[in-house]
Design a protein around this motif. Structure first.
Motif, PDB file in Angstrom:
ATOM      1  N   ILE A  19       0.868  -1.188   0.000  1.00 23.25           N
ATOM      2  CA  ILE A  19       0.000   0.000   0.000  1.00 23.25           C
ATOM      3  C   ILE A  19       0.898   1.228   0.000  1.00 23.25           C
ATOM      4  O   ILE A  19       1.615   1.486   0.972  1.00 23.25           O
ATOM      5  CB  ILE A  19      -0.932   0.023   1.237  1.00 23.25           C
ATOM      6  N   PRO A  23       8.638   6.277  -2.298  1.00 19.66           N
ATOM      7  CA  PRO A  23       9.935   5.586  -2.279  1.00 19.66           C
ATOM      8  C   PRO A  23       9.952   4.328  -1.411  1.00 19.66           C
ATOM      9  O   PRO A  23      10.603   3.350  -1.767  1.00 19.66           O
ATOM     10  CB  PRO A  23      10.895   6.644  -1.721  1.00 19.66           C
ATOM     11  N   LEU A  44      -0.937  -0.793  -4.480  1.00 20.93           N
ATOM     12  CA  LEU A  44      -2.072   0.130  -4.524  1.00 20.93           C
ATOM     13  C   LEU A  44      -1.560   1.538  -4.287  1.00 20.93           C
ATOM     14  O   LEU A  44      -0.834   1.771  -3.312  1.00 20.93           O
ATOM     15  CB  LEU A  44      -3.087  -0.191  -3.431  1.00 20.93           C
ATOM     16  N   ASP A  46      -3.069   5.666  -4.414  1.00 22.94           N
ATOM     17  CA  ASP A  46      -4.188   6.558  -4.736  1.00 22.94           C
ATOM     18  C   ASP A  46      -3.778   7.676  -5.682  1.00 22.94           C
ATOM     19  O   ASP A  46      -4.614   8.239  -6.366  1.00 22.94           O
ATOM     20  CB  ASP A  46      -4.812   7.124  -3.447  1.00 22.94           C
ATOM     21  N   GLU A  47      -2.481   7.993  -5.733  1.00 20.33           N
ATOM     22  CA  GLU A  47      -2.071   9.107  -6.596  1.00 20.33           C
ATOM     23  C   GLU A  47      -1.904   8.632  -8.037  1.00 20.33           C
ATOM     24  O   GLU A  47      -1.144   7.694  -8.298  1.00 20.33           O
ATOM     25  CB  GLU A  47      -0.742   9.680  -6.112  1.00 20.33           C
ATOM     26  N   ARG A  54       9.029  13.480  -4.949  1.00 19.10           N
ATOM     27  CA  ARG A  54       8.273  14.392  -4.075  1.00 19.10           C
ATOM     28  C   ARG A  54       9.109  15.601  -3.628  1.00 19.10           C
ATOM     29  O   ARG A  54       8.599  16.723  -3.558  1.00 19.10           O
ATOM     30  CB  ARG A  54       7.747  13.626  -2.855  1.00 19.10           C
ATOM     31  N   SER A  58       8.784  21.210  -3.492  1.00 19.74           N
ATOM     32  CA  SER A  58       9.058  22.497  -2.842  1.00 19.74           C
ATOM     33  C   SER A  58      10.279  23.174  -3.477  1.00 19.74           C
ATOM     34  O   SER A  58      10.812  24.126  -2.904  1.00 19.74           O
ATOM     35  CB  SER A  58       9.303  22.283  -1.340  1.00 19.74           C
ATOM     36  N   SER A 116       2.305   3.958   3.382  1.00 22.29           N
ATOM     37  CA  SER A 116       1.329   4.975   2.960  1.00 22.29           C
ATOM     38  C   SER A 116       1.793   6.408   3.213  1.00 22.29           C
ATOM     39  O   SER A 116       1.064   7.356   2.887  1.00 22.29           O
ATOM     40  CB  SER A 116      -0.013   4.717   3.653  1.00 22.29           C
ATOM     41  N   GLY A 117       2.967   6.596   3.807  1.00 22.34           N
ATOM     42  CA  GLY A 117       3.532   7.945   3.929  1.00 22.34           C
ATOM     43  C   GLY A 117       2.703   8.878   4.789  1.00 22.34           C
ATOM     44  O   GLY A 117       2.053   8.455   5.758  1.00 22.34           O
ATOM     45  N   GLU A 165      12.010  26.253   2.105  1.00 22.00           N
ATOM     46  CA  GLU A 165      12.282  26.038   0.672  1.00 22.00           C
ATOM     47  C   GLU A 165      11.265  26.803  -0.174  1.00 22.00           C
ATOM     48  O   GLU A 165      11.594  27.345  -1.229  1.00 22.00           O
ATOM     49  CB  GLU A 165      12.251  24.539   0.347  1.00 22.00           C
ATOM     50  N   GLU A 247       3.228  17.469   8.982  1.00 20.71           N
ATOM     51  CA  GLU A 247       2.615  16.332   8.293  1.00 20.71           C
ATOM     52  C   GLU A 247       2.076  15.339   9.297  1.00 20.71           C
ATOM     53  O   GLU A 247       2.558  15.285  10.430  1.00 20.71           O
ATOM     54  CB  GLU A 247       3.666  15.636   7.451  1.00 20.71           C
ATOM     55  N   GLY A 283       8.770   3.626   5.804  1.00 20.84           N
ATOM     56  CA  GLY A 283       8.632   5.005   5.337  1.00 20.84           C
ATOM     57  C   GLY A 283       8.109   5.967   6.388  1.00 20.84           C
ATOM     58  O   GLY A 283       8.135   5.697   7.594  1.00 20.84           O
ATOM     59  N   ALA A 284       7.594   7.083   5.874  1.00 19.86           N
ATOM     60  CA  ALA A 284       7.242   8.210   6.744  1.00 19.86           C
ATOM     61  C   ALA A 284       6.057   7.934   7.662  1.00 19.86           C
ATOM     62  O   ALA A 284       5.821   8.689   8.604  1.00 19.86           O
ATOM     63  CB  ALA A 284       6.949   9.428   5.877  1.00 19.86           C
ATOM     64  N   ILE A 304      15.752   9.160   1.665  1.00 19.82           N
ATOM     65  CA  ILE A 304      16.717   8.049   1.740  1.00 19.82           C
ATOM     66  C   ILE A 304      16.251   7.037   2.782  1.00 19.82           C
ATOM     67  O   ILE A 304      16.326   5.826   2.580  1.00 19.82           O
ATOM     68  CB  ILE A 304      18.134   8.545   2.094  1.00 19.82           C
ATOM     69  N   ALA A 306      13.242   6.419   3.680  1.00 21.75           N
ATOM     70  CA  ALA A 306      12.089   5.665   3.167  1.00 21.75           C
ATOM     71  C   ALA A 306      12.560   4.514   2.274  1.00 21.75           C
ATOM     72  O   ALA A 306      12.047   3.395   2.349  1.00 21.75           O
ATOM     73  CB  ALA A 306      11.148   6.598   2.399  1.00 21.75           C
TER      74      ALA A 306
HETATM   75  C1  LIG Z   1       7.287  19.205  -0.353  1.00 25.81           C
HETATM   76  C2  LIG Z   1       8.190  18.135   0.182  1.00 25.81           C
HETATM   77  C3  LIG Z   1       9.565  18.232  -0.008  1.00 25.81           C
HETATM   78  C4  LIG Z   1      10.425  17.251   0.486  1.00 25.81           C
HETATM   79  N1  LIG Z   1      11.779  17.374   0.304  1.00 25.81           N
HETATM   80  C5  LIG Z   1      12.597  16.414   0.778  1.00 25.81           C
HETATM   81  C6  LIG Z   1      14.020  16.494   0.565  1.00 25.81           C
HETATM   82  O1  LIG Z   1      14.534  17.447  -0.013  1.00 25.81           O
HETATM   83  N2  LIG Z   1      14.786  15.462   1.027  1.00 25.81           N
HETATM   84  C7  LIG Z   1      14.265  14.408   1.706  1.00 25.81           C
HETATM   85  O2  LIG Z   1      14.993  13.503   2.115  1.00 25.81           O
HETATM   86  N3  LIG Z   1      12.930  14.307   1.917  1.00 25.81           N
HETATM   87  C8  LIG Z   1      12.094  15.275   1.460  1.00 25.81           C
HETATM   88  N4  LIG Z   1      10.745  15.179   1.673  1.00 25.81           N
HETATM   89  C9  LIG Z   1      10.240  14.025   2.429  1.00 25.81           C
HETATM   90  C10 LIG Z   1      10.144  12.790   1.548  1.00 25.81           C
HETATM   91  O3  LIG Z   1       9.561  13.107   0.315  1.00 25.81           O
HETATM   92  C11 LIG Z   1       9.325  11.749   2.288  1.00 25.81           C
HETATM   93  O4  LIG Z   1       9.955  11.461   3.514  1.00 25.81           O
HETATM   94  C12 LIG Z   1       9.176  10.478   1.496  1.00 25.81           C
HETATM   95  O5  LIG Z   1       8.501  10.731   0.279  1.00 25.81           O
HETATM   96  C13 LIG Z   1       8.409   9.432   2.298  1.00 25.81           C
HETATM   97  O6  LIG Z   1       8.241   8.324   1.499  1.00 25.81           O
HETATM   98  P1  LIG Z   1       7.056   7.274   1.741  1.00 25.81           P
HETATM   99  O7  LIG Z   1       7.179   6.265   0.655  1.00 25.81           O
HETATM  100  O8  LIG Z   1       7.062   6.839   3.141  1.00 25.81           O
HETATM  101  O9  LIG Z   1       5.709   8.113   1.577  1.00 25.81           O
HETATM  102  P2  LIG Z   1       5.137   9.002   0.359  1.00 25.81           P
HETATM  103  O10 LIG Z   1       6.223   9.557  -0.492  1.00 25.81           O
HETATM  104  O11 LIG Z   1       4.225   9.957   1.036  1.00 25.81           O
HETATM  105  O12 LIG Z   1       4.323   7.949  -0.486  1.00 25.81           O
HETATM  106  C14 LIG Z   1       3.174   7.328   0.004  1.00 25.81           C
HETATM  107  C15 LIG Z   1       2.220   7.105  -1.150  1.00 25.81           C
HETATM  108  O13 LIG Z   1       1.140   6.291  -0.688  1.00 25.81           O
HETATM  109  C16 LIG Z   1      -0.091   6.865  -1.075  1.00 25.81           C
HETATM  110  N5  LIG Z   1      -1.118   6.457  -0.112  1.00 25.81           N
HETATM  111  C17 LIG Z   1      -1.330   6.928   1.137  1.00 25.81           C
HETATM  112  N6  LIG Z   1      -2.368   6.293   1.710  1.00 25.81           N
HETATM  113  C18 LIG Z   1      -2.823   5.398   0.801  1.00 25.81           C
HETATM  114  C19 LIG Z   1      -3.885   4.470   0.810  1.00 25.81           C
HETATM  115  N7  LIG Z   1      -4.683   4.336   1.868  1.00 25.81           N
HETATM  116  N8  LIG Z   1      -4.082   3.702  -0.297  1.00 25.81           N
HETATM  117  C20 LIG Z   1      -3.288   3.830  -1.377  1.00 25.81           C
HETATM  118  N9  LIG Z   1      -2.272   4.715  -1.435  1.00 25.81           N
HETATM  119  C21 LIG Z   1      -2.027   5.490  -0.357  1.00 25.81           C
HETATM  120  C22 LIG Z   1       0.200   8.364  -1.053  1.00 25.81           C
HETATM  121  O14 LIG Z   1      -0.729   9.097  -1.793  1.00 25.81           O
HETATM  122  C23 LIG Z   1       1.592   8.391  -1.650  1.00 25.81           C
HETATM  123  O15 LIG Z   1       1.530   8.356  -3.050  1.00 25.81           O
HETATM  124  C24 LIG Z   1       9.874  16.149   1.183  1.00 25.81           C
HETATM  125  C25 LIG Z   1       8.483  16.040   1.364  1.00 25.81           C
HETATM  126  C26 LIG Z   1       7.657  17.015   0.880  1.00 25.81           C
HETATM  127  C27 LIG Z   1       6.166  16.910   1.091  1.00 25.81           C
END
Ligand SMILES: Cc1cc2nc3c(=O)[nH]c(=O)nc-3n(C[C@H](O)[C@H](O)[C@H](O)COP(=O)(O)OP(=O)(O)OC[C@H]3O[C@@H](n4cnc5c(N)ncnc54)[C@H](O)[C@@H]3O)c2cc1C
Length: 431
Positions: A19, A23, A44, A46-47, A54, A58, A116-117, A165, A247, A283-284, A304, A306
């Motif tokens: 899900i 990253p 899965l 949603d985006e 990502r 910014s 799911s971030g 940023e 967040e 991840g986040a 990184i 994540a």
């Molecule tokens: C504007 C911005 C700038 C950033 N700049 C930096 C940077 O310069 N350097 C750095 O290290 N980090 C940066 N980050 C942080 C970094 O992007 C995140 O830490 C990283 O993307 C987290 O990865 P993730 O896979 O855990 O979650 P995400 O990247 O948030 O991906 C999760 C995905 O799951 C989807 N999702 C959520 N819930 C569901 C569900 N129920 N069903 C299906 N899909 C779902 C979301 O829509 C999303 O597409 C930035 C973040 C933002 C918002």
């Protein structure tokens, strides 16, 4: 045949569901295949535009150096992962081992990776209207970019990394930027106080109007503009407002599963979701004991981390019930703040002992000339922030990645405690 290989808990006839297409989710799919999982992988997300870069939201997307199509990331077809775009998980049934999406489809799983971030959080009752923005997704970034083209004055509420940023991007576009934060310095959580003051000064020099040490009392729309009232009785008028207020982990779909989602998905030290079987998270959205620093579960919201967590969670999932090493992550990222390249690695707390090192002592502008803040806990280096000191940062960080020992022993947050051998105490994930 349930198990194709003795060493793997899942075989060719099993289904692993992921899900989240950020990253962490992507890295998990890569690692599952790299480790030889031959069963079905369905992801899965949603985006509709995922996966994408990502961090560009910014940065280059706001300044116009990149368009949404430029920041999309390729999907590796050779991994044979079934990407289901536009599917949002809304419910997980742990007993039947199924996930329901908003499209009313049901996806069964044998193993589950939750990645799911997070999403941009707003206080209850926050106003909406033309020119009001949050910044997390590529869509949100692109909408903000369109409004910035016509704006004269932009108020950015929140002086974290994203807020700072955004202020840089607004100034680069030659718009007026006002940055509001309750602390007297910026990026406090990300870089601590001493460097936070230096970055605030750099923003001032770059023409950002700093309203630091001020809280927002009210935001209202008046005569086609926004009026932000501050706690000293002053106002900031702006065409565009960017609410950069932090967040929250995206976990609503896990309600009712019994999983602790009070502050992120609670995992054990190997990223198994506490209280479940065959479910890991990365991840986040995750809170776990990162034993490099603490037995207290922590969250790390960086790219990184994540990726590294996604890889590690996949390994843990494939190990089934077998013991796996704890997942230790050294948080690290960099950001460009006007003339300052800020690089951060490790963990730090205000109670740590800080040593400041000037790269060119005696220079009037300490930050631009290069400076490092080293954070020590119990005489051990735990965190490093370098400003315009890339080479020194890289050398120290490399040593940190290789040498960081396990600082703490796990506490029973969760699954039954396992006995560890000496070699397993060194964290395999830090490599
Ligand atoms: C504007 C911005 C700038 C950033 N700049 C930096 C940077 O310069 N350097 C750095 O290290 N980090 C940066 N980050 C942080 C970094 O992007 C995140 O830490 C990283 O993307 C987290 O990865 P993730 O896979 O855990 O979650 P995400 O990247 O948030 O991906 C999760 C995905 O799951 C989807 N999702 C959520 N819930 C569901 C569900 N129920 N069903 C299906 N899909 C779902 C979301 O829509 C999303 O597409 C930035 C973040 C933002 C918002």
């Amino acid at each position: 045949m349930r198990r194709a290989r003795q060493s793997m808990a899942f075989g060719w006839s099993d289904r692993i569901l992921v899900i989240g297409g950020g990253p962490a989710g992507m890295a998990a799919t890569e690692e599952l295949r790299r480790r030889g999982f031959t069963g079905d992988i369905t992801l899965l997300c949603d985006e509709p535009d995922a996966p994408y870069d990502r961090p560009a939201c910014s940065k280059s997307l706001l300044t116009g150096h990149a368009r949404p199509q430029d920041v999309r990331m390729p999907i590796d077809g050779s991994l044979d992962v079934r990407w289901m775009h536009g599917r949002r998980a809304v419910e997980v049934d742990m007993r039947r081992r199924t996930v329901l999406t908003q499209t009313d489809e049901e996806f069964p799983f044998d193993g589950l990776v939750i990645a799911s971030g997070s999403y941009a959080a707003l206080p209850k009752g926050w106003p909406d209207g033309p020119g009001m923005h949050v910044l997390h997704t590529v869509d949100e970034a692109w909408q903000l970019r369109q409004d910035l083209r016509h704006a004269e004055r932009v108020a950015i509420i929140g002086g974290g990394i994203t807020g700072c940023e955004t202020a840089c991007a607004v100034r680069e576009l030659a718009r007026e930027a006002v940055l509001i934060d309750p602390k007297p310095y910026v990026m406090g959580r990300a870089v601590g106080e001493p460097i936070g003051y230096m970055i605030a000064e750099e923003h001032r020099r770059f023409g950002v109007e700093m309203r630091l040490g001020r809280r927002v009392k009210e935001v209202e729309r008046r005569r086609g503009r926004w009026r932000v009232s501050l706690d000293d009785g002053s106002y900031v008028h702006a065409d565009v407002v960017v609410a950069s207020l932090g967040e929250k982990p995206d976990t609503a779909f896990l309600e009712g599963t019994g999983i602790d989602i009070s502050r992120g998905i609670l995992c054990d030290e190997s990223l198994r979701v506490v209280g479940t079987e065959g479910v890991v998270a990365a991840g986040a959205a995750v809170r776990w004991p990162n034993l490099l620093y603490s037995s207290e579960p922590m969250m790390v919201g960086q790219w990184i981390a994540a990726v590294e967590m996604g890889h590690a969670a996949a390994r843990t999932l494939l190990a089934g019930d077998r013991e796996v090493p704890p997942v230790g992550i050294v948080p690290r990222y960099w950001t460009l703040q006007n003339g300052l390249r800020v690089m951060v690695a490790g963990d730090f707390k205000p109670t740590d002992h800080i040593v400041m090192t000037e790269m060119r002592p005696g220079r009037k502008d300490t930050a631009r000339a290069g400076v490092m803040a080293s954070y020590y806990r119990d005489d051990e280096l735990v965190g490093l922030i370098a400003v315009n000191a890339a080479r020194a940062f890289t050398e120290v960080t490399r040593a940190m990645l290789i040498d960081t020992p396990v600082r703490v022993q796990p506490e029973p947050v969760s699954q039954p405690q396992r006995t560890r051998t000496g070699s397993e105490r060194r964290l395999a994930a830090v490599s």
